[in-house]
Design an enzyme around this catalytic site. Structure first.
Site, short mmCIF file in Angstrom:
data_model
loop_
_atom_site.label_atom_id
_atom_site.label_comp_id
_atom_site.label_asym_id
_atom_site.label_seq_id
_atom_site.Cartn_x
_atom_site.Cartn_y
_atom_site.Cartn_z
N ASP A 51 -10.53 49.62 95.86
CA ASP A 51 -9.36 50.43 96.14
C ASP A 51 -8.63 49.81 97.33
O ASP A 51 -9.16 48.90 97.99
CB ASP A 51 -9.79 51.87 96.45
CG ASP A 51 -8.63 52.82 96.57
OD1 ASP A 51 -7.62 52.61 95.89
OD2 ASP A 51 -8.74 53.77 97.36
N ASP A 53 -5.64 51.71 99.61
CA ASP A 53 -5.29 52.62 100.70
C ASP A 53 -6.54 53.37 101.15
O ASP A 53 -7.22 54.00 100.36
CB ASP A 53 -4.22 53.61 100.25
CG ASP A 53 -3.41 54.15 101.40
OD1 ASP A 53 -3.80 53.91 102.56
OD2 ASP A 53 -2.38 54.80 101.17
N THR A 84 -5.64 50.34 91.73
CA THR A 84 -4.98 51.48 92.36
C THR A 84 -4.44 52.46 91.33
O THR A 84 -3.97 52.07 90.27
CB THR A 84 -3.82 51.01 93.27
OG1 THR A 84 -3.16 52.16 93.81
CG2 THR A 84 -2.81 50.15 92.51
N ASN A 85 -4.51 53.73 91.68
CA ASN A 85 -3.90 54.77 90.85
C ASN A 85 -2.40 54.90 91.08
O ASN A 85 -1.73 55.68 90.42
CB ASN A 85 -4.57 56.13 91.13
CG ASN A 85 -5.72 56.41 90.18
OD1 ASN A 85 -6.01 55.62 89.28
ND2 ASN A 85 -6.38 57.54 90.37
N LYS A 223 -8.02 56.01 87.43
CA LYS A 223 -9.32 56.43 87.95
C LYS A 223 -9.37 57.95 88.06
O LYS A 223 -8.36 58.57 88.41
CB LYS A 223 -9.55 55.82 89.35
CG LYS A 223 -9.70 54.33 89.37
CD LYS A 223 -9.90 53.78 90.78
CE LYS A 223 -8.68 53.93 91.66
NZ LYS A 223 -8.82 53.33 92.99
N ASP A 249 -12.79 54.94 98.99
CA ASP A 249 -12.94 55.92 100.07
C ASP A 249 -12.95 57.35 99.55
O ASP A 249 -13.06 58.28 100.34
CB ASP A 249 -11.81 55.76 101.09
CG ASP A 249 -10.45 56.14 100.53
OD1 ASP A 249 -10.12 55.69 99.41
OD2 ASP A 249 -9.71 56.88 101.21
N THR A 253 -12.47 59.95 92.93
CA THR A 253 -11.80 58.96 92.09
C THR A 253 -12.63 57.67 92.03
O THR A 253 -13.20 57.34 91.00
CB THR A 253 -10.38 58.64 92.59
OG1 THR A 253 -10.43 58.29 93.99
CG2 THR A 253 -9.47 59.83 92.42
#
Length: 313
Positions: A51, A53, A84-85, A223, A249, A253
């Site tokens: 991931d 962010d 990334t989502n 995700k 993090d 997800t």
């Protein structure tokens, strides 16, 4: 779906907290030897799905250890993919952002929920189709690339992604199209997101409104969907899932995506997860670390026994 993990915005994003190796072992619900064994397993992985962010950066700030982690991946010839989502951006835009943060990473190392959504729709309609889209250019660009056109007149799909342009008129239009037969697709199920300015409504919130009003069910492609993880694995070359770890993090997800897909999930405490919510879920990460720098730099551990219960607060 993403859910608020703290009532304080200040606590939603945090710098790596500096837990000791002994504390991290307890947080991972492992004894010290098990924890050290898992650190060795992680370092030997051939590929990493990561991931961004809360892991590599927060907003426009590079997080501690991120530069060393990326450098280690490149030096050791590890395969890696940033997943990334966020459907609003393109891989090229992510490459440029990383460049501004001091990291040189080519666009083929980025995979977004927009691409996952377009790839799924292509599998459903190999010859293309039409979409009514509420989202940003990253989403429409991915759909165009996979043979889909944009239409507000009897489209095959209503596709919802992130964005600042969502409004009552567009959502009402989407609702009526779904009621008239268009299939409802979401780039991800996240109900909220975290920015430097605070909480924002996520894609899943808008999907839930249309589902409730129409009585129809949506399909999401980001995700923690195993579908997106399958696409990510295919994007990597000649690796089995046992050779891969996913780093994130968020328990709901990133870590759940690893659980669903059988890929070892690594939770880093540099993002939204805190001691207050670390133990809320019934599933556990493979290991808990302060930040990505510890994947390559290691964790200082002692020979003290871990006999007391985990650090639950």
């Amino acid at each position: 779906m993403k859910r608020p993990r703290s009532n304080s915005i200040d606590n939603l994003i945090q710098a790596p907290t500096g837990y000791s190796g002994l504390e991290l072992a307890k947080m991972s619900e492992l004894d010290l030897e098990q924890f050290k064994d898992r650190l060795a397993v992680i370092k030997s992985k051939k590929a990493f799905i990561c991931d961004m962010d809360g892991v590599i950066y927060h907003g426009n700030k590079l997080l501690p250890g991120a530069k060393e982690f990326v450098g280690w991946l490149q030096k050791e010839n590890k395969q890696f993919l940033f997943l990334t989502n966020n459907s609003a951006v393109t891989p090229q835009e992510l490459t440029e952002k990383m460049h501004r943060l001091g990291l040189e990473i080519s666009k083929d190392h980025f995979y977004t929920s927009a691409i996952s959504t377009a790839k799924f729709l292509k599998s459903q309609k190999p010859h293309g189709g039409s979409c009514y889209v509420i989202g940003e250019p990253g989403l429409t660009y991915a759909l165009y690339e996979h043979g889909f056109t944009m239409s507000s007149d009897s489209p095959d799909y209503v596709v919802i992604g992130e964005g600042n342009s969502h409004n009552y008129e567009k959502l009402t239009k989407a609702l009526n199209l779904v009621c008239n037969g268009a299939k409802l697709i979401g780039t991800n199920p996240d109900t909220n997101g975290v920015t430097e300015g605070g909480m924002v409504l996520g894609c899943g919130t808008f999907l839930a409104a249309i589902e409730l009003a129409s009585g129809k069910k949506c399909f999401t492609c980001g995700k923690p969907s195993a579908l997106m993880m399958q696409y990510a694995l295919h994007h990597l070359k000649d690796v089995q899932k046992e050779d891969v770890a996913i780093i994130g993090d968020r328990m709901d997800t990133d870590i759940l995506a690893g659980i669903y897909s059988g890929i070892d999930p690594i939770l880093v405490m540099s993002g939204v997860t805190t001691m207050e919510n670390l133990f809320d879920d019934a599933y556990r990460p493979f290991v808990v670390l302060n930040g990505v720098g510890e994947v390559c730099g290691g964790v200082t551990v002692t020979n003290a026994s871990v006999s007391e219960p985990p650090l639950k607060k």
